[in-house]
Design a protein around this motif. Structure first.
Motif, PDB file in Angstrom:
ATOM      1  N   GLY A  44       0.812  -1.215   0.000  1.00  0.00           N
ATOM      2  CA  GLY A  44       0.000   0.000   0.000  1.00  0.00           C
ATOM      3  C   GLY A  44       0.844   1.262   0.000  1.00  0.00           C
ATOM      4  N   ARG A  45       1.921   1.256   0.762  1.00  0.00           N
ATOM      5  CA  ARG A  45       2.843   2.407   0.768  1.00  0.00           C
ATOM      6  C   ARG A  45       3.423   2.637  -0.617  1.00  0.00           C
ATOM      7  NH1 ARG A  45       4.616   0.912   5.891  1.00  0.00           N
ATOM      8  NH2 ARG A  45       4.327   2.614   7.357  1.00  0.00           N
ATOM      9  N   ALA A  48       0.766   4.019  -2.858  1.00  0.00           N
ATOM     10  CA  ALA A  48       0.453   5.391  -2.448  1.00  0.00           C
ATOM     11  C   ALA A  48       1.530   6.355  -2.928  1.00  0.00           C
ATOM     12  CB  ALA A  48       0.305   5.471  -0.927  1.00  0.00           C
ATOM     13  N   VAL A  53      -0.856   9.485  -2.860  1.00  0.00           N
ATOM     14  CA  VAL A  53      -1.769   9.367  -1.724  1.00  0.00           C
ATOM     15  C   VAL A  53      -0.919   9.281  -0.458  1.00  0.00           C
ATOM     16  CG1 VAL A  53      -3.515   7.843  -0.672  1.00  0.00           C
ATOM     17  CG2 VAL A  53      -3.540   8.258  -3.134  1.00  0.00           C
ATOM     18  N   ALA A  58      -2.488   5.052   3.770  1.00  0.00           N
ATOM     19  CA  ALA A  58      -2.618   3.863   2.924  1.00  0.00           C
ATOM     20  C   ALA A  58      -2.120   2.623   3.656  1.00  0.00           C
ATOM     21  CB  ALA A  58      -1.860   4.058   1.616  1.00  0.00           C
ATOM     22  N   CYS A  62      -4.527  -0.505   4.565  1.00  0.00           N
ATOM     23  CA  CYS A  62      -4.164  -1.822   4.025  1.00  0.00           C
ATOM     24  C   CYS A  62      -3.946  -2.833   5.146  1.00  0.00           C
ATOM     25  CB  CYS A  62      -2.918  -1.715   3.154  1.00  0.00           C
ATOM     26  SG  CYS A  62      -3.218  -0.911   1.566  1.00  0.00           S
ATOM     27  N   LEU A 120      -7.884   5.905  -2.019  1.00  0.00           N
ATOM     28  CA  LEU A 120      -7.492   5.023  -0.915  1.00  0.00           C
ATOM     29  C   LEU A 120      -8.163   3.660  -1.058  1.00  0.00           C
ATOM     30  CD1 LEU A 120      -5.862   4.723   1.699  1.00  0.00           C
ATOM     31  CD2 LEU A 120      -7.892   5.536   2.939  1.00  0.00           C
ATOM     32  N   ILE A 123      -6.241   1.674  -3.607  1.00  0.00           N
ATOM     33  CA  ILE A 123      -4.948   1.192  -3.108  1.00  0.00           C
ATOM     34  C   ILE A 123      -5.147  -0.062  -2.274  1.00  0.00           C
ATOM     35  CG2 ILE A 123      -3.103   1.708  -1.435  1.00  0.00           C
ATOM     36  CD1 ILE A 123      -3.105   4.566  -2.641  1.00  0.00           C
TER      37      ILE A 123
END
Length: 159
Positions: A44-45, A48, A53, A58, A62, A120, A123
């Motif tokens: 997710g990072r 993002a 984002v 994120a 996640c 978001l 993601i």
């Protein structure tokens, strides 16, 4: 080091440890839930960063996306069943209310892989599919496959 997220992960690990002590039938073992929470946060990072984002938001969304399954042990309707547990988890958080709402929404909607949501939401959906794929899960639903193909292309990866 982002200590706020580390503190969230510490709470997640404590929560999962407590849930592991409960005798219940589970569709997935707690060991998978821990692994998936951490690795989804990292995916997710990455997404993002690429999509502009907030990385920490994120990662948090996640990591919490399967919280409904953690409590029920069951895959069925786990996204919707995650609403109340994720709200409780975020109560003591210093996040802004709008960010808490965004995380709750992403948890509730993460199983709607055939729909497009907020950045978001997307993601969390993409991190979930990508993480499962890289852990060797068979991705077979057409809309999961389409999402996987799209995110792999976005990251210039071959599937």
């Amino acid at each position: 080091m982002k200590w706020a997220f580390i503190n969230h992960m510490e709470r997640i690990n404590e929560l999962l440890g407590n849930l592991e002590q409960e005798e219940m039938k589970r569709d997935y073992p707690i060991a998978w839930e821990r692994t998936h929470a951490v690795s989804c946060a990292q995916v997710g990072r990455l997404l993002a960063q690429k999509r502009g984002v907030d990385l920490e938001l994120a990662a948090l969304a996640c990591s919490l996306h399967d919280i409904g399954r953690w409590y029920t042990g069951l895959q069925g309707d786990h996204a919707l069943r995650g609403e109340e547990p994720v709200r409780r988890f975020l109560e003591s958080s210093s996040l802004k209310e709008e960010d808490k709402k965004a995380v709750v929404q992403a948890v509730i909607r993460h199983s709607e892989k055939d729909k497009v949501g907020s950045p978001l939401d997307e993601i969390v959906k993409d991190a979930d599919v990508l993480d499962c794929y890289f852990h060797g899960d068979e991705i077979s639903k057409p809309y999961h496959l389409a999402r996987l193909k799209e995110v792999m292309g976005e990251l210039n990866l071959e599937s």
